[in-house]
Write an enzyme that holds these catalytic residues in place. Sequence first.
Site, PDB file in Angstrom:
ATOM      1  N   HIS A 138       0.733  -1.526  -0.098  1.00 25.05           N
ATOM      2  CA  HIS A 138      -0.197   0.084  -0.288  1.00 25.05           C
ATOM      3  C   HIS A 138       0.698   1.058   0.075  1.00 25.05           C
ATOM      4  CE1 HIS A 138      -4.304  -2.215   0.579  1.00 25.05           C
ATOM      5  NE2 HIS A 138      -3.452  -2.685   0.965  1.00 25.05           N
ATOM      6  N   ASP A 168       0.870   6.264  -3.967  1.00 29.51           N
ATOM      7  CA  ASP A 168      -0.194   6.486  -5.154  1.00 29.51           C
ATOM      8  C   ASP A 168      -0.685   7.205  -5.994  1.00 29.51           C
ATOM      9  OD1 ASP A 168      -0.630   3.838  -3.464  1.00 29.51           O
ATOM     10  OD2 ASP A 168      -2.599   4.534  -2.700  1.00 29.51           O
TER      11      ASP A 168
END
Length: 416
Positions: A138, A168
């Site tokens: 992540h 991200d």
Amino acid sequence: MTQPLAGMTVLDLSRLLPGPMCSLHLQDMGARVIKVEDTGAGDYTRSLGMPKGFTSPAFHILNRGKESISLDLTHPDGHQVLLKLVAEADILLESFRPGVMKKLGLSYERLQAVNPKLVMCSISGYGQTGPWAEKAGHDMNYCATAGILDQVGEANGAPVLSNFQIADLAGGSLSAAMAILAAVVGCLRHGHGSYLDISMTDCAFANNVIPLAAMNLMGKALPRGQDMLTGARPCYGVYRTADNQFMAVGALEQKFWQQVCEVLNKPEWLSRYHDMGTKADALRAEVAELFASQPQSHWRDVFAGTDCCVTPVLTPQQAFEHPQLLAREMVQVLTTTQGHKLRCPATPFTFQNSEQAVEKSVSTQPGPEQGAHTLSVLRSLNISDQQLHQWLDTGVIRQAGSSQQSEHKNNMETSV
């Protein structure tokens, strides 16, 4: 005014945050985005943190104005339908684990054979190659691996997490969008598409400039909280106010620090601009004590008429009311099919030429229901209603409102 990507079609097979934000940027530049979801859970963002039957505001914000088709890519017919879509598309975006598209028989080589001008972009955590290619992760893992997380936090404290997903968004969404646009230009110039392997870790690492500069000068990066932009300089820091709010003091240049000293009536601080180490710690304590003596509203008014990079630290709610963002038309409201009003950012992109005024591409439509456009999109491929109904019955496709799920279980795990 025609948007730059008007007439282009994006097939977005991605889920969650990086890919959908990337395709949202492309849509805001004029592209048509068809969200290709499976016939099972679809994009997990729909239900993220929500009770059953409710759609997450995050899904609507990331997918406003897009079309959704629900298709079982593991079924031979679903596979062929995607190839038909690829033949008409300009861009394909995916964020599955490395190797999944190849297992599905949808490698770039296969898709390029159908459409030589296709730009295909794969967003993954660590890239399509290397020992960590298939490793799950992540945002915090990518930031940790790129040397970014180590630098975030106060001196002598633990690393802290940001609610802005650095890898991200900056490493994934923006880097992918930039590469896609370059590939589209390349296709227009040279006549052939290309494949883009976007690693969020690679791209975050490539943007981690300031601590790497220190590393090259001194052999190692400075500890967190001790670099110029993370706490070493009292002129550049965050200070708590009397009402437990904060002010951001960004007077990095000496001319700005001079103005701060004048506004605060602290001329004795002027000569301490270059203080470092224990002297800087002492000055920081004095600055902190002063800001802690009054509420944030006081300091907001004190610095309102100055130009020395001192601003209140706003909450997200307050940001939506800021006159600068309102003047820039950066706030819009989406109305969901259930009638819920969602405030969200408008597109940050405006396009202007010498003959027309500035125009923003505004999409006030919420995120689509899963499969809301399955039938309309597939009919545009000249697929008969008889065939569509047969596929609905067998679970090859799914339309909005249907609880039917394909019996074909796929293993298309994302890496985000």
